[in-house]
Write a protein that holds these residues in place. Structure first.
Motif, PDB file in Angstrom:
ATOM      1  N   GLY A  65       0.814  -1.207   0.000  1.00  0.00           N
ATOM      2  CA  GLY A  65       0.000   0.000   0.000  1.00  0.00           C
ATOM      3  C   GLY A  65       0.849   1.259   0.000  1.00  0.00           C
ATOM      4  O   GLY A  65       0.373   2.341  -0.346  1.00  0.00           O
ATOM      5  N   GLN A  66       2.126   1.116   0.378  1.00  0.00           N
ATOM      6  CA  GLN A  66       3.018   2.263   0.450  1.00  0.00           C
ATOM      7  C   GLN A  66       4.067   2.260  -0.667  1.00  0.00           C
ATOM      8  O   GLN A  66       5.078   2.957  -0.583  1.00  0.00           O
ATOM      9  N   GLU A  67       3.805   1.497  -1.728  1.00  0.00           N
ATOM     10  CA  GLU A  67       4.809   1.344  -2.795  1.00  0.00           C
ATOM     11  C   GLU A  67       5.141   2.658  -3.499  1.00  0.00           C
ATOM     12  O   GLU A  67       6.298   2.921  -3.822  1.00  0.00           O
ATOM     13  N   ALA A  68       4.146   3.486  -3.748  1.00  0.00           N
ATOM     14  CA  ALA A  68       4.404   4.744  -4.452  1.00  0.00           C
ATOM     15  C   ALA A  68       5.295   5.660  -3.629  1.00  0.00           C
ATOM     16  O   ALA A  68       6.204   6.313  -4.155  1.00  0.00           O
ATOM     17  N   SER A  69       5.046   5.706  -2.327  1.00  0.00           N
ATOM     18  CA  SER A  69       5.848   6.557  -1.450  1.00  0.00           C
ATOM     19  C   SER A  69       7.305   6.125  -1.451  1.00  0.00           C
ATOM     20  O   SER A  69       8.220   6.960  -1.522  1.00  0.00           O
ATOM     21  N   GLN A  70       7.534   4.821  -1.382  1.00  0.00           N
ATOM     22  CA  GLN A  70       8.907   4.343  -1.269  1.00  0.00           C
ATOM     23  C   GLN A  70       9.650   4.370  -2.604  1.00  0.00           C
ATOM     24  O   GLN A  70      10.789   4.804  -2.678  1.00  0.00           O
ATOM     25  N   VAL A  71       8.998   3.930  -3.654  1.00  0.00           N
ATOM     26  CA  VAL A  71       9.669   3.910  -4.965  1.00  0.00           C
ATOM     27  C   VAL A  71       9.841   5.324  -5.507  1.00  0.00           C
ATOM     28  O   VAL A  71      10.935   5.696  -5.972  1.00  0.00           O
ATOM     29  N   GLY A  72       8.797   6.117  -5.471  1.00  0.00           N
ATOM     30  CA  GLY A  72       8.875   7.469  -6.021  1.00  0.00           C
ATOM     31  C   GLY A  72       9.949   8.307  -5.359  1.00  0.00           C
ATOM     32  O   GLY A  72      10.706   9.030  -6.028  1.00  0.00           O
ATOM     33  N   SER A  73      10.060   8.216  -4.037  1.00  0.00           N
ATOM     34  CA  SER A  73      11.057   9.006  -3.311  1.00  0.00           C
ATOM     35  C   SER A  73      12.468   8.483  -3.554  1.00  0.00           C
ATOM     36  O   SER A  73      13.408   9.265  -3.748  1.00  0.00           O
ATOM     37  N   ALA A  74      12.625   7.161  -3.567  1.00  0.00           N
ATOM     38  CA  ALA A  74      13.959   6.587  -3.780  1.00  0.00           C
ATOM     39  C   ALA A  74      14.473   6.902  -5.183  1.00  0.00           C
ATOM     40  O   ALA A  74      15.668   7.156  -5.371  1.00  0.00           O
ATOM     41  N   MET A  75      13.584   6.882  -6.165  1.00  0.00           N
ATOM     42  CA  MET A  75      14.000   7.195  -7.534  1.00  0.00           C
ATOM     43  C   MET A  75      14.419   8.646  -7.699  1.00  0.00           C
ATOM     44  O   MET A  75      15.147   8.987  -8.636  1.00  0.00           O
ATOM     45  N   TRP A 251      -1.633   4.686   3.007  1.00  0.00           N
ATOM     46  CA  TRP A 251      -2.396   3.721   3.799  1.00  0.00           C
ATOM     47  C   TRP A 251      -1.762   2.347   3.625  1.00  0.00           C
ATOM     48  O   TRP A 251      -1.626   1.862   2.509  1.00  0.00           O
ATOM     49  N   ARG A 252      -1.355   1.761   4.734  1.00  0.00           N
ATOM     50  CA  ARG A 252      -0.804   0.412   4.673  1.00  0.00           C
ATOM     51  C   ARG A 252      -1.935  -0.587   4.853  1.00  0.00           C
ATOM     52  O   ARG A 252      -2.711  -0.487   5.797  1.00  0.00           O
ATOM     53  N   TYR A 253      -2.024  -1.559   3.975  1.00  0.00           N
ATOM     54  CA  TYR A 253      -3.141  -2.504   4.032  1.00  0.00           C
ATOM     55  C   TYR A 253      -3.052  -3.463   5.213  1.00  0.00           C
ATOM     56  O   TYR A 253      -4.056  -3.783   5.834  1.00  0.00           O
ATOM     57  N   GLY A 254      -1.855  -3.949   5.471  1.00  0.00           N
ATOM     58  CA  GLY A 254      -1.704  -5.017   6.445  1.00  0.00           C
ATOM     59  C   GLY A 254      -1.367  -4.534   7.835  1.00  0.00           C
ATOM     60  O   GLY A 254      -1.555  -3.364   8.199  1.00  0.00           O
ATOM     61  N   ALA A 255      -0.845  -5.460   8.615  1.00  0.00           N
ATOM     62  CA  ALA A 255      -0.534  -5.214  10.016  1.00  0.00           C
ATOM     63  C   ALA A 255       0.748  -4.418  10.186  1.00  0.00           C
ATOM     64  O   ALA A 255       1.527  -4.255   9.253  1.00  0.00           O
ATOM     65  N   ASP A 279      -5.315   2.554  -4.530  1.00  0.00           N
ATOM     66  CA  ASP A 279      -4.143   1.696  -4.612  1.00  0.00           C
ATOM     67  C   ASP A 279      -3.095   2.270  -5.569  1.00  0.00           C
ATOM     68  O   ASP A 279      -3.413   2.620  -6.715  1.00  0.00           O
ATOM     69  N   PRO A 280      -1.836   2.374  -5.142  1.00  0.00           N
ATOM     70  CA  PRO A 280      -0.804   3.012  -5.975  1.00  0.00           C
ATOM     71  C   PRO A 280      -0.461   2.239  -7.243  1.00  0.00           C
ATOM     72  O   PRO A 280      -0.222   2.853  -8.295  1.00  0.00           O
ATOM     73  N   VAL A 281      -0.433   0.911  -7.173  1.00  0.00           N
ATOM     74  CA  VAL A 281      -0.100   0.108  -8.352  1.00  0.00           C
ATOM     75  C   VAL A 281      -1.261   0.130  -9.345  1.00  0.00           C
ATOM     76  O   VAL A 281      -1.064   0.326 -10.558  1.00  0.00           O
ATOM     77  N   LEU A 282      -2.468  -0.038  -8.852  1.00  0.00           N
ATOM     78  CA  LEU A 282      -3.652   0.004  -9.715  1.00  0.00           C
ATOM     79  C   LEU A 282      -3.802   1.376 -10.366  1.00  0.00           C
ATOM     80  O   LEU A 282      -4.219   1.481 -11.525  1.00  0.00           O
ATOM     81  N   ARG A 283      -3.446   2.424  -9.645  1.00  0.00           N
ATOM     82  CA  ARG A 283      -3.545   3.781 -10.192  1.00  0.00           C
ATOM     83  C   ARG A 283      -2.658   3.939 -11.424  1.00  0.00           C
ATOM     84  O   ARG A 283      -3.079   4.513 -12.436  1.00  0.00           O
ATOM     85  N   LEU A 284      -1.424   3.411 -11.349  1.00  0.00           N
ATOM     86  CA  LEU A 284      -0.538   3.500 -12.507  1.00  0.00           C
ATOM     87  C   LEU A 284      -1.056   2.670 -13.668  1.00  0.00           C
ATOM     88  O   LEU A 284      -0.943   3.067 -14.836  1.00  0.00           O
ATOM     89  N   GLU A 285      -1.626   1.513 -13.363  1.00  0.00           N
ATOM     90  CA  GLU A 285      -2.213   0.673 -14.419  1.00  0.00           C
ATOM     91  C   GLU A 285      -3.353   1.423 -15.117  1.00  0.00           C
ATOM     92  O   GLU A 285      -3.440   1.433 -16.349  1.00  0.00           O
ATOM     93  N   ARG A 286      -4.197   2.074 -14.336  1.00  0.00           N
ATOM     94  CA  ARG A 286      -5.302   2.849 -14.915  1.00  0.00           C
ATOM     95  C   ARG A 286      -4.779   4.008 -15.756  1.00  0.00           C
ATOM     96  O   ARG A 286      -5.325   4.309 -16.825  1.00  0.00           O
ATOM     97  N   PHE A 287      -3.722   4.660 -15.271  1.00  0.00           N
ATOM     98  CA  PHE A 287      -3.134   5.759 -16.030  1.00  0.00           C
ATOM     99  C   PHE A 287      -2.614   5.261 -17.373  1.00  0.00           C
ATOM    100  O   PHE A 287      -2.850   5.884 -18.422  1.00  0.00           O
ATOM    101  N   MET A 288      -1.906   4.139 -17.356  1.00  0.00           N
ATOM    102  CA  MET A 288      -1.348   3.600 -18.596  1.00  0.00           C
ATOM    103  C   MET A 288      -2.455   3.215 -19.575  1.00  0.00           C
ATOM    104  O   MET A 288      -2.328   3.412 -20.790  1.00  0.00           O
TER     105      MET A 288
END
Length: 353
Positions: A65-75, A251-255, A279-288
């Protein structure tokens, strides 16, 4: 304060561009790179949870759930920059250069899991809350004193902003105008405590005002917003503009960890709603799909390749010896004081050694 620090967004949950100023920069190359790295760490994260449930690694800390935050900032960071993660930011460190095998070794209890690749300035994950903000500030100040243009980024959750180290880090960075990015992933909960019970502030970004530094609030599930606004902060830091506090609302989905049950303190139905809407991954899929970039064959092949890469890393991790139990006693101090020696002896006696 929510009006003064609006949540910056470039692409919404439907994959629609809402900030036209960036449209020309939303290239297919960048989009697919973001998607690839986000899918990679999502698959890694799910594998980590499964391995823990199977007893093949120890307690695991999920971040789905936090993939966009971590990947976008690291890149947004450059070669030679510093990264200071928490125990939950293995998505960021994988994006910045850590190997999959190294990350799995960390969760298997091997100290080699803390070692970054040659030339990469990635600190070991910080388990004490907020201590890493001081480390990041110190490293950034050292780079400034050396006259380089290197910056540092430090990750932390909303609960860390209630710790003294948070305020000390921001104050020190402000006074000495150091090139550090304070990257907060606001998940709304400090383990089981919701944000409104740990602070009166409506936003975390507004805390920048107390230190007279730049503060912004972004949609942490929008990979483009995270990438471009973090990149701006990094460039400002390189050019003497000082530190920035970024609040990425996510928003983190899990525990909190695999030993935790979030249903005891959080309405989990909210998670199911968010999986379909933000969802960050689904959002990019929709954008594409909206921009005619999506290729079903490419996506399927990508997932197969990433899955195979992860399985290979798991095999490599499991071919390594188990962690040496003595490590948790022998590497705390240069020479062990008597209480630790007693603990070690008692532990070994209990194991019949």
């Amino acid at each position: 304060m929510e009006e003064r620090f609006p949540m910056l967004q470039i692409v919404n949950g439907n994959g629609e561009v809402v900030d036209e100023a960036y449209r020309s920069e939303l290239t297919e190359e960048l989009t697919k790179e973001l998607y690839t790295k986000m899918l990679r760490i999502r698959l890694f994260d799910r594998k980590g949870v499964n391995l823990q449930r199977q007893g093949r690694i120890g307690t695991y800390v999920p971040f789905e759930g936090q993939e966009a935050s971590q990947v976008g900032s690291a890149m947004a960071m450059g070669e030679g920059d510093w990264m200071f993660p928490t125990y939950r930011d293995h998505g960021a460190t994988l994006t910045f250069g850590h190997s999959l095998k190294t990350m799995f070794l960390y969760w298997k209890g091997r100290h080699e899991g803390c070692l970054p690749p040659e030339g990469k300035k990635i600190f070991p994950p910080a388990v004490p809350i907020a201590s890493q903000l001081l480390h990041a500030t110190g490293a950034a100040w050292a780079e400034k004193m050396k006259g380089t243009d290197r910056a540092s980024i430090v990750y932390f959750g909303d609960g860390a902003t209630s710790e003294g180290d948070f305020h000390e880090g921001l104050n020190f960075a402000s006074v000495f105008n150091v090139p550090v990015i304070f990257f907060n992933q606001n998940n709304g909960f400090a383990i089981s405590v919701p944000m409104h019970k740990q602070m009166k502030a409506k936003t975390i970004a507004q805390k920048a005002l107390g230190y007279d530094i730049e503060g912004i609030r972004i949609d942490g599930n929008d990979a483009f917003a995270v990438y471009f606004h973090t990149k701006k902060a990094v460039e400002r830091a390189r050019n003497g503009g000082g530190p920035t506090l970024i609040e990425a609302v996510t928003w983190r989905y899990g525990a909190h960890t695999t030993s935790d049950d979030p249903s005891k303190y959080r309405d989990q139905s909210e998670t199911e709603i968010r999986r379909k809407t933000t969802d960050p991954v689904l959002r990019l899929e929709r954008f594409m799909k909206n921009e005619n970039m999506w290729d079903e064959k490419w996506a399927k092949q990508l997932e197969e390749e990433l899955t195979a890469e992860i399985e290979e890393a798991v095999n490599e991790m499991e071919n390594e010896p188990d962690a040496n139990i003595n490590d948790m006693f022998d590497y705390v101090f240069e020479s062990n004081p008597w209480p630790i020696e007693e603990q070690k002896e008692a532990f070994m006696a209990g194991r019949g050694e």
